[in-house]
Design a protein around this motif. Structure first.
Motif, mmCIF file in Angstrom:
data_model
loop_
_atom_site.group_PDB
_atom_site.id
_atom_site.type_symbol
_atom_site.label_atom_id
_atom_site.label_comp_id
_atom_site.label_asym_id
_atom_site.label_seq_id
_atom_site.Cartn_x
_atom_site.Cartn_y
_atom_site.Cartn_z
ATOM 1 N N VAL A 1 2.950 12.304 -1.645
ATOM 2 C CA VAL A 1 3.960 11.610 -2.154
ATOM 3 C C VAL A 1 4.406 12.252 -3.357
ATOM 4 N N ASP A 2 5.550 11.293 -3.634
ATOM 5 C CA ASP A 2 6.791 11.944 -4.728
ATOM 6 C C ASP A 2 6.742 11.085 -6.375
ATOM 7 N N TYR A 3 6.555 9.915 -5.529
ATOM 8 C CA TYR A 3 6.284 8.351 -6.886
ATOM 9 C C TYR A 3 5.407 7.489 -6.343
ATOM 10 N N TRP A 4 5.321 6.765 -6.861
ATOM 11 C CA TRP A 4 4.260 5.084 -6.108
ATOM 12 C C TRP A 4 4.931 3.946 -6.843
ATOM 13 N N GLY A 5 4.876 2.870 -5.983
ATOM 14 C CA GLY A 5 5.292 1.642 -6.724
ATOM 15 C C GLY A 5 3.572 1.378 -7.524
ATOM 16 N N LYS A 6 3.280 0.077 -8.394
ATOM 17 C CA LYS A 6 2.106 -0.530 -8.644
ATOM 18 C C LYS A 6 1.422 -1.419 -7.867
ATOM 19 N N GLY A 7 1.922 -1.250 -6.376
ATOM 20 C CA GLY A 7 1.375 -2.272 -5.638
ATOM 21 C C GLY A 7 1.269 -3.439 -6.346
ATOM 22 N N THR A 8 1.294 -4.176 -4.340
ATOM 23 C CA THR A 8 0.630 -5.864 -4.708
ATOM 24 C C THR A 8 0.227 -5.842 -3.983
ATOM 25 N N LEU A 9 -1.192 -6.855 -4.286
ATOM 26 C CA LEU A 9 -2.727 -7.557 -3.733
ATOM 27 C C LEU A 9 -2.126 -8.203 -2.849
ATOM 28 N N VAL A 10 -2.866 -8.045 -1.464
ATOM 29 C CA VAL A 10 -3.046 -9.862 -0.022
ATOM 30 C C VAL A 10 -4.647 -9.373 -0.201
ATOM 31 N N THR A 11 -4.398 -10.175 -0.052
ATOM 32 C CA THR A 11 -6.189 -10.750 0.434
ATOM 33 C C THR A 11 -6.012 -11.706 1.083
#
Length: 128
Positions: A115-125
């Motif tokens: 990975v070069d860079y990531w997003g901050k993420g999103t939560l799935v429940t």
């Protein structure tokens, strides 16, 4: 400024569906190998699926095969993750990521080292 922004995370019942989106500000990212990863509480971050730079070749982790689909919209610089038949074990923070120069989608489907860079993420429940 974030270079990748995920959206679409939500609370969904088992058996339900959800579509996550990832939009990039770097115009080159959409034609780079990319992948979706997820990380559950107390677990390692693992690839869910990866998309090759040509937008046609896809790799999916066993956990999502037959249920998850990655698609790309080059017009809007967005990659989506369609998730069906969701299970409680799919509960996690989902991240999109751009691959490093020279990497491949296959490599991204295996390792976070690509990975070069990531997003901050999103939560799935996934919960009833």
């Amino acid at each position: 400024q974030e270079r990748l922004v995920e959206s679409g995370g939500d609370v969904v019942q088992p058996g339900g569906s959800l579509t996550l989106s990832c939009t990039g500000t770097d115009p080159t990212w959409i034609t780079s190998p990319m992948a979706w990863f997820r990380q559950g509480t107390g677990k390692e971050r693992q690839s869910v699926g990866a998309l090759a730079r040509n937008g046609r070749v896809r790799y999916y982790a066993d956990s999502g095969k037959g249920r998850f689909t990655i698609s790309r919209d080059t017009t809007n610089n967005t990659v989506s993750l369609q998730m069906n038949s969701l299970k409680p074990e799919d509960t996690a923070v989902y991240y999109c990521a751009k691959g490093r120069g020279g990497t491949t989608a296959h490599a991204m489907s295996i390792s976070t080292d690509t990975v070069d860079y990531w997003g901050k993420g999103t939560l799935v429940t996934v919960s009833s």
